[in-house]
Design an enzyme around this catalytic site. Structure first.
Site, PDB file in Angstrom:
ATOM      1  N   ASP A 160       0.862  -1.181   0.000  1.00 47.81           N
ATOM      2  CA  ASP A 160       0.000   0.000   0.000  1.00 47.81           C
ATOM      3  C   ASP A 160       0.899   1.232   0.000  1.00 47.81           C
ATOM      4  O   ASP A 160       1.924   1.256   0.672  1.00 47.81           O
ATOM      5  CB  ASP A 160      -0.895   0.026   1.242  1.00 47.81           C
ATOM      6  CG  ASP A 160      -1.945   1.099   1.124  1.00 47.81           C
ATOM      7  OD1 ASP A 160      -3.040   0.807   0.606  1.00 47.81           O
ATOM      8  OD2 ASP A 160      -1.656   2.251   1.512  1.00 47.81           O
ATOM      9  N   ARG A 448      -4.897  12.117   0.243  1.00 45.98           N
ATOM     10  CA  ARG A 448      -5.031  12.342  -1.207  1.00 45.98           C
ATOM     11  C   ARG A 448      -6.326  13.069  -1.515  1.00 45.98           C
ATOM     12  O   ARG A 448      -7.355  12.782  -0.897  1.00 45.98           O
ATOM     13  CB  ARG A 448      -5.051  11.005  -1.953  1.00 45.98           C
ATOM     14  CG  ARG A 448      -3.716  10.362  -1.921  1.00 45.98           C
ATOM     15  CD  ARG A 448      -3.450   9.423  -3.056  1.00 45.98           C
ATOM     16  NE  ARG A 448      -2.016   9.170  -2.990  1.00 45.98           N
ATOM     17  CZ  ARG A 448      -1.420   8.020  -3.258  1.00 45.98           C
ATOM     18  NH1 ARG A 448      -2.132   7.011  -3.676  1.00 45.98           N
ATOM     19  NH2 ARG A 448      -0.123   7.896  -3.147  1.00 45.98           N
ATOM     20  N   SER A 643       2.287   2.197 -11.721  1.00 45.69           N
ATOM     21  CA  SER A 643       2.280   1.417 -10.490  1.00 45.69           C
ATOM     22  C   SER A 643       2.977   0.074 -10.724  1.00 45.69           C
ATOM     23  O   SER A 643       3.160  -0.354 -11.860  1.00 45.69           O
ATOM     24  CB  SER A 643       0.848   1.172 -10.013  1.00 45.69           C
ATOM     25  OG  SER A 643       0.310   0.077 -10.691  1.00 45.69           O
ATOM     26  N   ARG A 645       1.928  -2.785 -10.221  1.00 50.88           N
ATOM     27  CA  ARG A 645       0.898  -3.823 -10.343  1.00 50.88           C
ATOM     28  C   ARG A 645       1.401  -5.094 -11.057  1.00 50.88           C
ATOM     29  O   ARG A 645       1.733  -5.073 -12.237  1.00 50.88           O
ATOM     30  CB  ARG A 645      -0.212  -3.172 -11.156  1.00 50.88           C
ATOM     31  CG  ARG A 645      -1.491  -3.856 -11.230  1.00 50.88           C
ATOM     32  CD  ARG A 645      -2.505  -2.948 -11.922  1.00 50.88           C
ATOM     33  NE  ARG A 645      -2.660  -1.671 -11.226  1.00 50.88           N
ATOM     34  CZ  ARG A 645      -3.210  -0.595 -11.780  1.00 50.88           C
ATOM     35  NH1 ARG A 645      -3.646  -0.632 -13.009  1.00 50.88           N
ATOM     36  NH2 ARG A 645      -3.329   0.512 -11.091  1.00 50.88           N
TER      37      ARG A 645
END
Ligand code: SF4
Length: 753
Positions: A160, A448, A643, A645
């Site tokens: 995270d 954010r 990212s 990912r």
């Protein structure tokens, strides 16, 4: 129950000698960041000095933490590693899948129902492999970690981006993708580019309305959302030592918003007090024993310009409360200038909702200071004009602030307590009326505030501030209210002023909790069954990828020649697809649907060479797979940026793509492809990209002598009978070539296990 004191003893036993060895090879005094990094080098990296910003280094983290959305694929992959237990202490936290709508109890029970199969899988897989499991409702990953697992001088990775929260307690804590978490749990080292160092010297002391949050809001304004990229931010100075450990956590947490790898504070009396306050006096005692190693060398802090790549100085005594936004966390406004900015920019001055809490700001200190304002509103007969919500970061905090009466105070002000979960912070907010997309303003104490993040409405102007400022503005219902100078009209028509907020860093009666929501893993998990329904459309057990067949690859089809930017989001889109992140087959239906086809400039439309018809990329690839034909993807510059990912590497592998040949790779994606047993290749001559034609059939040669530093050949046979041979470079080392041969890195680990 929750922390592993033996592991910490082992880490502390090694820290002094490792730092001493590092000081010798580096040849100068060390920052705190360097000390912790050098103390966590993997075996292969020990004894060397590294260049900031360029060296790739293998580290050995002490812990892994995973949130429920990202844990699914990380753990499905880990199951492939053939281990009976995780190699380092690890935890799973169920926080991201709980939608906020009505209030804590109802929302939680709805989430348990809706996400039952995911929770059952995570609970059972954790139980089997020695992983601590924090149930839905137990709290938000970073707050639970700070309260239970973070320790000074440690190194943690977490799936995270706000993992750096643990830097508030002196830990190097870095957000990573699931593949990295899987590797570390499987016992592999973890690679990071040795970061640059930004030093932030804090002088003075906070007072009045100013809070720790304002430090990071100010830093975000200075460094912007990109200014921390590739760097670790180290805070020091008397001002740093005056901040509570949870305040430091807030600053480190939101360091993710400036792109920093992580942020960190040194160990001090406030850290010791927090450790003791959260039932970990034994860790404080251990840390006291090596305290000089848990902070930077004094020479560094005396002359920071000589040791950091960049130095910023902030005087806390002069720091004003800030409000940042809208739409970006680095648009920083001191409160004295904010009202004018609201008027000049035409932002909606009426404040619809104030939201406090989240992993960023839900400490006892935060809640008690916000509650002191709520109490004033009640006492001074002010009726809160905005809606107001409170998201506790953990059940321990929720239980304690309820016991101490703060939740009752919020209730009197009209506040609604949401579940101990991410909720509105991650768009899990069923905000009534958001679908009308009306222009409106909200203010949060989260981190954010990008468009649509909280409620999906692109016209919601979201601002970020401390819980104190959020509460004051929610009482006023007006973004142009400055609580330091302005008055409000109460229900009796009198002008009243809010006094400065007051609170306590730690509860005088200590923390309390009835059920923290923790499930310890089975001591022997060998008979535990991992629960995955074969009919589930959200979860699917993985099968091992096939090993390399031992010969060159021939007769491959060109799946797509992607043009321009192709990030991991183009390769594996987020949004509605996130629900399938535990189901590789289903999520593979988003493979490359965002990439632009160079031949027709369209997305998700490629030529199926078997039929001549144009179709969606995943469907076309499935047709090749069904016919037993492999394919390759050709791409442009910096392919796979974005990212980390892992789905972006797993999906092509799963659907039968054999190689990705591009002008250049984003490094993390390139490594992810290698881990999945794919060929990640680059054009030796980038201009060769232009030679590739839509109907090409492709051979990859040189695999039987695949070796580090030795290029491969890729032959493109064109439809007109001609062909081109392209030299394809690669960056595989010998170990990574073994991954390719075994079919994946996990296959190799399994074979060795
Ligand atoms: S509360 Fe927000 S920032 Fe924190 S972990 Fe959840 S989604 Fe991420």
């Amino acid at each position: 129950m929750a922390f592993d004191i033996e592991m910490i003893k082992e880490v502390y036993a090694q820290i002094p000698s490792r730092i001493e060895a590092a000081r010798k090879v580096v040849g100068k005094p060390l920052t705190l960041t360097e000390k912790i990094l050098y103390a966590h080098l993997s075996e292969g990296a020990a004894g060397q000095a590294f260049k900031r910003g360029t060296s790739y280094v293998d580290f050995q983290p002490d812990r892994v933490a995973m949130q429920d959305a990202t844990a699914q694929m990380a753990l499905l992959q880990f199951m492939q590693a053939g281990r009976s237990q995780v190699a380092v202490p690890s935890t799973v936290h169920c926080d991201h899948l709980i939608q906020a709508e009505i209030g804590a109890d109802k929302d939680l029970s709805k989430a348990k129902d809706k996400n039952k199969e995911v929770y059952d899988f995570l609970a059972s897989v954790s139980n089997k492999y020695g992983i601590g499991f924090w149930k839905p409702g137990a709290g938000i990953i970073h707050q639970v970690v700070l309260e239970n697992y973070a320790f000074p001088g440690g190194m943690m990775i977490g799936t995270d981006s706000h993992t750096p929260n643990a830097g508030g307690l002196g830990m190097i804590a870095i957000g990573v993708g699931g593949a990295d978490a899987c590797d570390v749990m499987a016992g592999l080292p973890w690679e990071l580019k040795f970061p640059k160092l930004i030093g932030v010297k804090l002088t003075g002391k906070l007072s009045g309305w100013t809070a720790a949050k304002d430090v990071i809001l100010k830093v975000a304004g200075i460094l912007t959302v990109k200014g921390g990229t590739g760097a670790i931010v180290e805070y020091f100075g008397e001002g740093a030592r005056s901040l509570s450990a949870t305040g430091k956590g807030t600053i480190c947490n939101m360091g993710a918003e400036i792109g920093a790898t992580t942020s960190i504070f040194g160990y001090d009396e406030k850290s010791a007090a927090y450790l003791s306050g959260t039932g970990r006096s034994d860790i404080a005692a251990l840390a006291n024993g090596i305290a000089e190693h848990l902070t930077g060398d004094s020479e560094v802090y005396a002359n920071p310009e000589q040791y950091f790549d960049q130095v910023i100085e902030i005087n806390l005594s002069e720091l004003e409360p800030h409000v940042n936004g809208p739409f970006t966390p680095d648009l920083a406004w001191p409160i004295s200038k904010f009202a004018a900015a609201v008027r000049e920019n035409g932002w909606p001055a009426k404040l619809d909702v104030g939201l406090i809490g989240s992993c960023t700001n839900s400490s006892y200190e935060d809640i008690s200071r916000a509650a002191s304002l709520a109490q004033q509103a009640v006492d001074k007969k002010l009726v809160a004009k905005s809606e107001y919500t409170i998201t506790p970061g953990s059940e321990q905090v929720r239980f304690t602030v309820a016991r101490d009466g703060f939740l009752d105070t919020f209730d009197k002000m009209g506040g609604v307590v949401l579940a101990n979960a991410c909720g509105p912070c991650i768009g899990q907010w069923a905000r009534h009326g958001a679908e009308k997309q009306e222009k409106n303003s909200i203010i949060t104490s989260f981190n954010r505030n990008f468009a649509k993040r909280a409620d999906g409405n692109p016209n919601t102007h979201a601002f970020v501030a401390s819980p104190e400022i959020v509460t004051a503005l929610a009482i006023a219902g007006d973004l142009t209210f400055n609580p330091l100078t302005d008055t409000l009209t109460n229900s009796e028509g009198n002008q009243v002023r809010l006094d400065e907020p007051r609170g306590l860093e730690l509860p005088t009666k200590g923390f309390a909790v009835e059920d923290a929501g923790y499930q310890a893993p089975a001591a022997d998990g060998s008979t535990v069954q991992v629960l995955v329904s074969p009919t589930s459309d959200r979860l699917q057990l993985l099968d091992s990828f096939a090993a390399w067949e031992g010969v060159d690859l021939t007769g491959l089809k060109l799946l797509i020649k992607a043009k321009g930017k192709c990030t991991t989001d183009h390769i594996s889109m987020a949004g509605p697809w996130l629900k399938y992140r535990g189901h590789l087959d289903n999520i593979s239906n988003n493979m490359l649907i965002g990439a632009v086809n160079a031949f027709n400039e369209a997305t998700n439309s490629v030529k199926n060479q078997l039929t001549g018809a144009y179709g969606e990329v995943p469907a076309t690839q499935r047709a090749y797979k069904a016919a037993g034909i492999g394919s390759i993807v050709v791409g442009d510059e910096n392919y796979g940026e974005g990212s980390s990912r892992e789905h972006a590497a797993m999906e092509p592998r799963f659907l039968g793509v054999r190689a990705i040949l591009v002008k250049s790779f984003a490094r993390i994606h390139e490594t992810n492809l290698k881990k999945q047993g794919m060929l990640a290749l680059t054009f030796a001559n980038p201009a060769d990209y232009d030679l590739i034609q839509e109907n090409d059939v492709i051979d990859i040669k040189g695999l039987t002598t695949f070796a580090p530093g030795k290029a491969l050949e890729v032959v493109f046979h064109h439809a007109d009978g001609t062909s081109h041979t392209v030299v394809a470079n690669h960056t595989y080392n010998q170990g990574q070539i073994e991954w390719f041969k075994a079919g994946s890195a996990l296959n190799l680990i399994k074979a060795k296990a």
